[in-house]
Motif scaffolding. Sequence first.
Motif, PDB file in Angstrom:
ATOM      1  N   VAL A   6       0.854  -1.193   0.000  1.00  0.00           N
ATOM      2  CA  VAL A   6       0.000   0.000   0.000  1.00  0.00           C
ATOM      3  C   VAL A   6       0.891   1.244   0.000  1.00  0.00           C
ATOM      4  O   VAL A   6       1.729   1.415   0.888  1.00  0.00           O
ATOM      5  CB  VAL A   6      -0.929   0.001   1.238  1.00  0.00           C
ATOM      6  CG1 VAL A   6      -1.745   1.292   1.305  1.00  0.00           C
ATOM      7  CG2 VAL A   6      -1.852  -1.214   1.211  1.00  0.00           C
ATOM      8  N   THR A  18      -5.628  -0.291   4.121  1.00  0.00           N
ATOM      9  CA  THR A  18      -5.188  -1.490   4.828  1.00  0.00           C
ATOM     10  C   THR A  18      -6.381  -2.204   5.471  1.00  0.00           C
ATOM     11  O   THR A  18      -6.522  -3.422   5.357  1.00  0.00           O
ATOM     12  CB  THR A  18      -4.137  -1.101   5.900  1.00  0.00           C
ATOM     13  OG1 THR A  18      -3.023  -0.511   5.241  1.00  0.00           O
ATOM     14  CG2 THR A  18      -3.649  -2.312   6.665  1.00  0.00           C
ATOM     15  N   ILE A  28      -1.385  -7.404   3.928  1.00  0.00           N
ATOM     16  CA  ILE A  28      -0.610  -6.190   3.671  1.00  0.00           C
ATOM     17  C   ILE A  28       0.841  -6.520   3.999  1.00  0.00           C
ATOM     18  O   ILE A  28       1.182  -6.756   5.156  1.00  0.00           O
ATOM     19  CB  ILE A  28      -1.100  -5.008   4.549  1.00  0.00           C
ATOM     20  CG1 ILE A  28      -2.611  -4.829   4.450  1.00  0.00           C
ATOM     21  CG2 ILE A  28      -0.349  -3.733   4.169  1.00  0.00           C
ATOM     22  CD1 ILE A  28      -3.175  -4.659   3.069  1.00  0.00           C
ATOM     23  N   GLU A  31       4.055  -0.957   3.525  1.00  0.00           N
ATOM     24  CA  GLU A  31       3.481   0.363   3.282  1.00  0.00           C
ATOM     25  C   GLU A  31       4.612   1.314   2.934  1.00  0.00           C
ATOM     26  O   GLU A  31       5.681   1.247   3.527  1.00  0.00           O
ATOM     27  CB  GLU A  31       2.772   0.897   4.532  1.00  0.00           C
ATOM     28  CG  GLU A  31       1.512   0.166   4.905  1.00  0.00           C
ATOM     29  CD  GLU A  31       0.828   0.814   6.120  1.00  0.00           C
ATOM     30  OE1 GLU A  31       1.022   2.024   6.350  1.00  0.00           O
ATOM     31  OE2 GLU A  31       0.120   0.086   6.833  1.00  0.00           O
TER      32      GLU A  31
END
Length: 119
Positions: A6, A18, A28, A31
Motif C-alpha cells: 500500500v 489497509t 498487507i 506500506e
Amino acid sequence: MARVLVVDDAKFMRLTLTNMLSHGNHEIVGEAENGQEAIELFRELQPDIVTMDITMPIMSGIDALKTIKTEYPSAKVVMCSAMGQQKMVVEAIEAGAKDFIVKPFDESRVLEAIKRVLS
C-alpha cells in the motif's frame, strides 16, 4: 488472498486501504509513503499487487509505476486518485497501471478492483 503493498503519502489513507484490504482477506506486506520507498519495497517484497497513490512527495506514483513496470513488466499496480485527476489516471494506465480507484475509497469498489486485476 493477495500480498499487497500500500503506497500513499497520507497515513490515514494507508490505514483506510489497509483495513479495507484486510476485510477482503488480503495480506498487507508493506506500506510506503512515496514513490522511491515504493520501488525499494517492491524489489524487496515482490507483492502480488500494489495500490499506488498518484500524487506524492519525493517521487510521484506515476514515476514509481514506470520504474516498477520497467524492472518487473508483469507487476500489477492499481492507481489511487483524487477526483479531477483524470489526465493523470490516463497517463498511469498508459504507463502500465492495471486499474484505478478513486478517493474517497469505497470498500466494495476497492476490493472489486483488486479482484479484477488479480484474475
